[in-house]
Design an enzyme around this catalytic site. Structure first.
Site, PDB file in Angstrom:
ATOM      1  N   SER A 169      -0.044  -2.768   8.167  1.00  0.00           N
ATOM      2  CA  SER A 169      -0.697  -3.238   9.309  1.00  0.00           C
ATOM      3  C   SER A 169      -2.221  -2.936   9.406  1.00  0.00           C
ATOM      4  O   SER A 169      -2.446  -1.801   8.991  1.00  0.00           O
ATOM      5  CB  SER A 169       0.130  -2.592  10.413  1.00  0.00           C
ATOM      6  OG  SER A 169      -0.629  -2.666  11.663  1.00  0.00           O
ATOM      7  N   HIS A 170      -2.959  -3.834   9.637  1.00  0.00           N
ATOM      8  CA  HIS A 170      -4.319  -3.825   9.713  1.00  0.00           C
ATOM      9  C   HIS A 170      -4.856  -2.744  10.645  1.00  0.00           C
ATOM     10  O   HIS A 170      -5.977  -2.193  10.691  1.00  0.00           O
ATOM     11  CB  HIS A 170      -5.102  -5.084   9.885  1.00  0.00           C
ATOM     12  CG  HIS A 170      -6.420  -5.170   9.227  1.00  0.00           C
ATOM     13  ND1 HIS A 170      -7.307  -3.996   9.017  1.00  0.00           N
ATOM     14  CD2 HIS A 170      -7.129  -5.964   8.468  1.00  0.00           C
ATOM     15  CE1 HIS A 170      -8.405  -4.230   8.537  1.00  0.00           C
ATOM     16  NE2 HIS A 170      -8.264  -5.573   7.920  1.00  0.00           N
ATOM     17  N   SER A 171      -4.047  -2.359  11.522  1.00  0.00           N
ATOM     18  CA  SER A 171      -4.143  -1.524  12.732  1.00  0.00           C
ATOM     19  C   SER A 171      -4.236  -0.112  11.995  1.00  0.00           C
ATOM     20  O   SER A 171      -4.884   1.067  12.637  1.00  0.00           O
ATOM     21  CB  SER A 171      -3.651  -1.434  13.847  1.00  0.00           C
ATOM     22  OG  SER A 171      -3.726  -2.523  14.771  1.00  0.00           O
TER      23      SER A 171
END
Length: 480
Positions: A169-171
């Site tokens: 996840s890029h978060s």
């Protein structure tokens, strides 16, 4: 648009043989980790596929030992990179903004097999649809609490080689942090598979708290109001004591320009999403030759980085290929690491998202007429404009609800991975034959990656609409 390898349908099958939840070996007390607005921009998974070709190596004989080694190595890595074992959560008291719930729910690891041989995939640097079968994509039903932040699939090929497809996840991490996490995972896995007793301690421990990047914790407040833009009368930089995020301003102008445009071709470009993804190989020698060609034999004392000259060349070639009216605004945007731009600087080992976009905007006519040197200078001006105030203005500008970016042909977007040599992540060998990114949520982005056979070279993967590919290739390769 992508291509499929040329082999029979019965060989396209990738069969899942094992699925496991992977938990940290050391369990941390559950806690909520506040995310910054940079983390919240893109909560989707970004995927990367590593290819390890068959060699006379015992690691490739026993598939179970490969899976076990990767699983145990991930357990060790999650003990230090513990947010990766958590889940995203919505905060109702803060407008349903995303935060990170470090709850030890774990990652997902799959084992798979296929009769396909790696050699049948052809040039591993070129994207094709078969790569999508080499990663695990969990179904998202709107419940972030059930979505693993790290997923992986190890696939054994008919030739005895392996791929490892990883989604993060890029978060959770930006590029440098994801690279450090994978290196830690790979190092632990290699030690376990080689049956060494002692695991290697990381050289630097990651710092997961977002700290300075949380709104209100900057060393000083950024002035508000209309400020400096990198486009004034289409050309000059105007100094100002006020700061705005030029990247956001320029993107808004591009959207408004597209909305005001008319004509069947423009409407087609806005709707079409059938991108071609092509990788161009630029050797170190070719890049130096390009520098000499565009700057003169001795470059007149002017020096520039490989990123700067290739970015300038890409922008000129793409703008020419578009064939836009000379007065049309076009924009070049690229990511800048803000770790040392904010005040105070982020600590070494910071693991969150710390990149903002810098932006240069000109008219199509100006880009076509400008020299490479002039565009390089614009790129440098844009990069130098990224200060602590700029970062804060950027974060304020992206604080609203996130929406997908419409395809805008006038936008050239670059993600520079050249300082993150993912192919050197040694899950099964010292280096992968190639590390290939899958299509990102913004399909037109151009990735600059280190060439595995030439660390001074650049592999440029770019997404283009099909009817611009031929013209772009001609302009990019011939500089004419």
């Amino acid at each position: 648009m992508a291509t499929e390898p040329d082999f029979g349908d019965h060989l396209r099958v990738v069969s899942i043989t094992k699925t496991a939840s992977v938990f940290p070996k050391v369990v941390h007390p559950p806690k909520i980790l506040s995310l910054s607005n940079l983390d919240r921009q893109c909560p989707v998974h970004m995927y990367l596929v590593f290819f390890y070709e068959h060699e006379n190596n015992n690691l490739f004989v026993d598939r179970d030992s490969v899976f076990r080694g990767l699983k145990c190595g991930l357990e060790e890595a999650l003990s230090v990179w513990y947010p990766a074992a958590g889940r995203l959560t919505l905060n109702p008291s803060d407008g349903n903004k995303l935060n990170l719930w470090c709850n030890n729910k774990g990652a997902i690891l799959l084992e798979a097999e296929t009769q396909v041989e790696i050699s049948e995939l052809g040039d591993l640097s070129q994207y094709n649809d078969f790569l999508e079968k080499l990663v695990y994509k969990p179904v998202f039903d709107g419940d972030f609490s059930q979505m693993p932040l790290v997923v992986a699939q190890v696939t054994k090929f008919g030739c005895g080689g392996y791929s490892i497809g990883i989604g993060i996840s890029h978060s959770l991490f930006d590029g440098p942090a994801a690279y450090d996490f994978m290196c830690a995972w790979a190092s632990n896995s290699a030690v376990i598979m080689k049956q060494h007793k002692a695991l290697e301690l990381p050289n630097k421990l990651p710092v997961h708290d977002r700290g300075t990047l949380l709104m209100g914790k900057f060393g000083h407040e950024a002035p508000k109001g209309v400020g400096a833009k990198l486009l004034q009368n289409g050309n000059d930089v105007v100094p100002s004591v006020l700061t705005r995020a030029a990247a956001v301003d320029h993107l808004y102008q591009l959207i408004m320009q597209a909305a005001a445009a008319s004509g069947d071709q423009i409407k087609l470009d806005q709707i079409e999403n059938n991108y071609v993804h092509k990788t161009f190989h630029l050797s170190g020698a070719l890049i130096e030759s390009l520098k000499r060609e565009v700057f003169g034999g001795d470059m007149g004392g002017f020096s520039c980085s490989s990123f700067e000259v290739v970015a300038a060349h890409l922008w000129k070639a793409k703008t020419k290929a578009l064939g836009a009216r000379k007065e049309t605004m076009v924009c070049l945007q690229f990511a800048v690491d803000a770790r040392n731009k904010v005040e105070p600087s982020l600590p070494e080992g910071f693991s969150g998202n710390a990149y903002v976009l810098a932006s240069v905007a000109l008219t199509a006519g100006q880009v076509e007429q400008a020299t490479h040197k002039a565009i390089v200078e614009k790129i440098r001006e844009a990069k130098s404009s990224v200060t602590s105030n700029y970062v804060k203005a950027y974060m304020e500008a992206v604080a609203g609800p996130q929406t997908s970016l419409p395809p805008i042909k006038e936008l050239t977007l670059i993600s520079d991975w050249t300082r993150m040599p993912f192919h050197k992540v040694g899950f099964l060998q010292e280096a992968a034959a190639y590390a290939s990114p899958l299509v990102s949520p913004i399909p037109q982005v151009a990735y600059f990656m280190q060439n595995p056979r030439d660390n001074r070279g650049i592999d440029m993967r770019v997404g283009l609409l099909p009817h611009y590919l031929s013209a772009f290739t001609r302009y990019f390769l011939t500089n004419k």
